[in-house]
Design a protein around this motif. Structure first.
Motif, PDB file in Angstrom:
ATOM      1  N   ILE A 161      15.552  37.641  32.986  1.00 26.83           N
ATOM      2  CA  ILE A 161      14.296  37.762  33.738  1.00 26.83           C
ATOM      3  C   ILE A 161      13.119  38.052  32.800  1.00 26.83           C
ATOM      4  CG2 ILE A 161      13.070  39.017  35.535  1.00 26.83           C
ATOM      5  CD1 ILE A 161      15.267  37.104  36.529  1.00 26.83           C
ATOM      6  N   PRO A 162      13.215  39.031  31.866  1.00 29.91           N
ATOM      7  CA  PRO A 162      12.105  39.223  30.925  1.00 29.91           C
ATOM      8  C   PRO A 162      11.818  37.982  30.083  1.00 29.91           C
ATOM      9  CG  PRO A 162      13.586  41.106  30.863  1.00 29.91           C
ATOM     10  CD  PRO A 162      14.249  40.063  31.698  1.00 29.91           C
ATOM     11  N   LEU A 163      12.870  37.257  29.724  1.00 30.64           N
ATOM     12  CA  LEU A 163      12.679  36.041  28.933  1.00 30.64           C
ATOM     13  C   LEU A 163      11.958  34.970  29.737  1.00 30.64           C
ATOM     14  CD1 LEU A 163      13.126  34.485  26.343  1.00 30.64           C
ATOM     15  CD2 LEU A 163      15.502  34.125  26.994  1.00 30.64           C
ATOM     16  N   THR A 164      12.276  34.874  31.011  1.00 28.51           N
ATOM     17  CA  THR A 164      11.570  33.935  31.889  1.00 28.51           C
ATOM     18  C   THR A 164      10.085  34.275  31.966  1.00 28.51           C
ATOM     19  OG1 THR A 164      13.561  33.572  33.229  1.00 28.51           O
ATOM     20  CG2 THR A 164      11.442  33.025  34.241  1.00 28.51           C
ATOM     21  N   LEU A 165       9.776  35.554  32.147  1.00 30.26           N
ATOM     22  CA  LEU A 165       8.375  35.978  32.242  1.00 30.26           C
ATOM     23  C   LEU A 165       7.635  35.737  30.926  1.00 30.26           C
ATOM     24  CD1 LEU A 165       8.867  39.324  34.215  1.00 30.26           C
ATOM     25  CD2 LEU A 165       8.073  37.117  35.112  1.00 30.26           C
ATOM     26  N   ALA A 166       8.311  35.965  29.802  1.00 35.30           N
ATOM     27  CA  ALA A 166       7.677  35.738  28.497  1.00 35.30           C
ATOM     28  C   ALA A 166       7.341  34.264  28.307  1.00 35.30           C
ATOM     29  CB  ALA A 166       8.599  36.227  27.382  1.00 35.30           C
ATOM     30  N   GLY A 167       8.242  33.372  28.721  1.00 36.72           N
ATOM     31  CA  GLY A 167       7.968  31.940  28.610  1.00 36.72           C
ATOM     32  C   GLY A 167       6.772  31.530  29.447  1.00 36.72           C
ATOM     33  N   PHE A 196      12.112  28.361  32.299  1.00 43.00           N
ATOM     34  CA  PHE A 196      12.950  27.757  33.334  1.00 43.00           C
ATOM     35  C   PHE A 196      14.433  27.801  32.945  1.00 43.00           C
ATOM     36  CE2 PHE A 196      15.128  23.928  34.944  1.00 43.00           C
ATOM     37  CZ  PHE A 196      15.060  24.192  36.305  1.00 43.00           C
ATOM     38  N   CYS A 197      14.755  27.453  31.698  1.00 37.35           N
ATOM     39  CA  CYS A 197      16.155  27.460  31.250  1.00 37.35           C
ATOM     40  C   CYS A 197      16.719  28.877  31.238  1.00 37.35           C
ATOM     41  CB  CYS A 197      16.271  26.827  29.866  1.00 37.35           C
ATOM     42  SG  CYS A 197      16.021  25.042  29.854  1.00 37.35           S
ATOM     43  N   ALA A 198      15.893  29.855  30.833  1.00 40.59           N
ATOM     44  CA  ALA A 198      16.350  31.246  30.858  1.00 40.59           C
ATOM     45  C   ALA A 198      16.673  31.672  32.287  1.00 40.59           C
ATOM     46  CB  ALA A 198      15.285  32.161  30.262  1.00 40.59           C
ATOM     47  N   LEU A 199      15.867  31.236  33.241  1.00 43.88           N
ATOM     48  CA  LEU A 199      16.117  31.563  34.646  1.00 43.88           C
ATOM     49  C   LEU A 199      17.420  30.936  35.119  1.00 43.88           C
ATOM     50  CD1 LEU A 199      14.958  32.963  37.162  1.00 43.88           C
ATOM     51  CD2 LEU A 199      13.809  30.795  37.720  1.00 43.88           C
ATOM     52  N   CYS A 200      17.673  29.696  34.720  1.00 41.95           N
ATOM     53  CA  CYS A 200      18.924  29.020  35.099  1.00 41.95           C
ATOM     54  C   CYS A 200      20.132  29.732  34.511  1.00 41.95           C
ATOM     55  CB  CYS A 200      18.898  27.567  34.629  1.00 41.95           C
ATOM     56  SG  CYS A 200      17.714  26.518  35.511  1.00 41.95           S
ATOM     57  N   LEU A 201      20.037  30.163  33.242  1.00 37.93           N
ATOM     58  CA  LEU A 201      21.158  30.841  32.606  1.00 37.93           C
ATOM     59  C   LEU A 201      21.458  32.179  33.268  1.00 37.93           C
ATOM     60  CD1 LEU A 201      20.627  30.169  28.790  1.00 37.93           C
ATOM     61  CD2 LEU A 201      22.631  29.543  30.145  1.00 37.93           C
ATOM     62  N   THR A 202      20.417  32.957  33.547  1.00 33.34           N
ATOM     63  CA  THR A 202      20.672  34.260  34.165  1.00 33.34           C
ATOM     64  C   THR A 202      21.245  34.090  35.572  1.00 33.34           C
ATOM     65  OG1 THR A 202      19.746  36.461  34.538  1.00 33.34           O
ATOM     66  CG2 THR A 202      18.339  34.636  35.149  1.00 33.34           C
ATOM     67  N   ALA A 203      20.819  33.043  36.276  1.00 29.84           N
ATOM     68  CA  ALA A 203      21.394  32.785  37.599  1.00 29.84           C
ATOM     69  C   ALA A 203      22.877  32.434  37.484  1.00 29.84           C
ATOM     70  CB  ALA A 203      20.627  31.654  38.284  1.00 29.84           C
TER      71      ALA A 203
END
Length: 441
Positions: free
Chosen positions: A293-299, A396-403
């Motif tokens: 989630i933090p990685l998604t926000l940073a992107g 977007f990819c970080a969000l997919c991975l965390t999901a």
């Protein structure tokens, strides 16, 4: 010690951008009116870095880590200093290539090295603090370049810059060989009880391997793991933006209206803010055991920063956007390098998986180094647009991975029952596919 080494390494990696506005193209690149020669020299580092990091990380597992990391730092420091002796395009290309070769022995190994000493609940703050040196090096690189430009000498200032920033890495690299430990389970300065405790810590959520050994089967597991390639895409976007910043931030600031030494000075604050945000963010991600989630926000933050550079002509807005981009890129990479290692289930798989995703990601560095030709100045629509899209893709990819990780952890809990995340897990056969292995989300 590792922070000091990486600080010096990132200075040596990023100083080409400072040398550019000190007159390097006029002195050895025939003026380089198109900017193509400079872009190729900048790219030479990444040619070597990408090509050699996979074999270098796997080979590094066969040596004591203090020796391997120390040789790497000594080598790149010497090659950086030797850039001061170059007199044409070919010389500089070879020197930058060798800097990249020696750095390929260091950075990918660090994520693996930290897993020997720190658990998944500790590694984020440590790796984040360590990686903040990249941002601090960008800041101090501007200050050092500002100081060097005040020197009046018969030697060109850009040559002095390479010497001043190169030789300290040689000295510190030699110190690493003497001072750094290899692994906690082989450290002579620990007593037997402390070594046993260290081995227990190394095996939380996984299983320690014997020193200087490689499980060839797990290397092939890494090559076939789709998640590592998605990691590569995440890293690709962040690395592209970081590379563009390192090589061209002084030039971009110069196009805002600041010139010469003043442009070097104004390139400092964005890096400093990026370092502070990274150091604050990483302990929180450890405490929450959440990276995705933090990685998604940073992107999203970085992509918006590049978007502002495209749509706004206001100098103040454009300068603020460089703070957003610095904060985003360094936070994204810090989160990535602390997230991925503990989602790769064994030391040998990490030794292959970490450099593999970083090699894919560093292809973004090659792209970033070539996105800002002189013909695009001063708006650089192509470079800003591509970087914007890539950072949004990172998020977007970080969000997919965390999901996916949240789903897979829940599935294993339902099928096999709750697992103790601090217990040793036998990953010797299946790595992260072992039934009791749980991912960090």
């Amino acid at each position: 010690m590792l922070m000091l080494v990486y600080f010096l390494g990132y200075l040596d990696r990023a100083n080409l951008g400072n040398a550019r506005i000190m007159g390097l193209p006029d002195d050895i690149l025939d003026g380089d009116p198109t900017g193509v020669k400079f872009a190729l020299i900048n790219t030479a580092f990444y040619f070597a870095y990408i090509t050699f990091q996979l074999p270098a990380t796997i080979m590094g597992k066969k040596f004591s880590q203090n020796f391997w990391l120390g040789v790497a730092a000594t080598g790149w420091g010497f090659c950086c200093a030797m850039q001061a002796l170059t007199y044409n395009f070919a010389n500089m290309f070879i020197a930058r290539f060798l800097v990249g070769l020696f750095e390929s022995m260091f950075s990918p190994n660090i994520s693996l090295y930290f897993t020997y000493f720190f658990t998944r609940q500790e590694i984020g703050a440590r790796l984040g603090t360590w990686f903040s040196c990249a941002s601090l090096a960008g800041a101090f690189g501007g200050l050092i370049a500002f100081g060097v430009q005040q020197i009046n000498s018969r030697v060109e200032n850009w040559r002095l810059l390479f010497i001043i920033e190169g030789f300290p890495a040689v000295i510190v690299g030699l110190l690493c060989i003497k001072i750094l430990p290899d692994r906690p389970d082989t450290a002579t300065w620990l007593n037997e009880d402390e070594r046993q405790l260290a081995v227990m810590r190394m095996s939380r959520g996984g299983l320690k391997e014997k020193p200087r050994t490689i499980n060839a089967r797990h290397i092939w597991l890494a090559v076939r793991d789709w998640k590592i390639y998605v990691y590569g895409v995440v890293y690709f976007g962040a690395a592209s933006a970081a590379s563009a910043l390192a090589a061209f931030l002084p030039t971009i600031v110069q196009d805002f209206g600041y010139v010469g030494a003043q442009a070097q000075l104004f390139s400092v604050p964005p890096y400093a803010v990026g370092a502070v945000v990274l150091i604050i963010t990483m302990p929180f991600s450890d405490r929450l055991e959440s990276r995705g989630i933090p990685l998604t926000l940073a992107g999203l933050l970085g992509g918006t920063g590049f978007l502002l550079l495209i749509v706004s002509e206001n100098v103040h807005v454009r300068y603020v956007s460089t703070f957003m981009i610095c904060t985003s890129t360094f936070t994204s990479i810090g989160l990535a390098i602390s997230w991925f290692p503990y989602n790769i289930g064994s030391e040998s798989k990490r030794a292959a998986g970490i450099p593999l995703f970083q090699a894919i990601g560093q292809c973004g560095s090659v792209l970033g180094a070539n996105l800002f030709p002189n013909a695009e100045a001063p708006r650089y629509f192509l470079g800003f647009g591509v970087s914007c899209g890539l950072l949004y893709l990172t998020g977007f990819c970080a969000l997919c991975l965390t999901a996916y990780y949240r789903y897979e952890n829940a599935r294993r809990d339902r099928q096999y029952g709750q697992a103790d995340r601090n217990a040793a897990v036998d990953t010797s056969e299946l790595a992260d596919n072992a039934r009791d292995f749980r991912y960090t989300v």
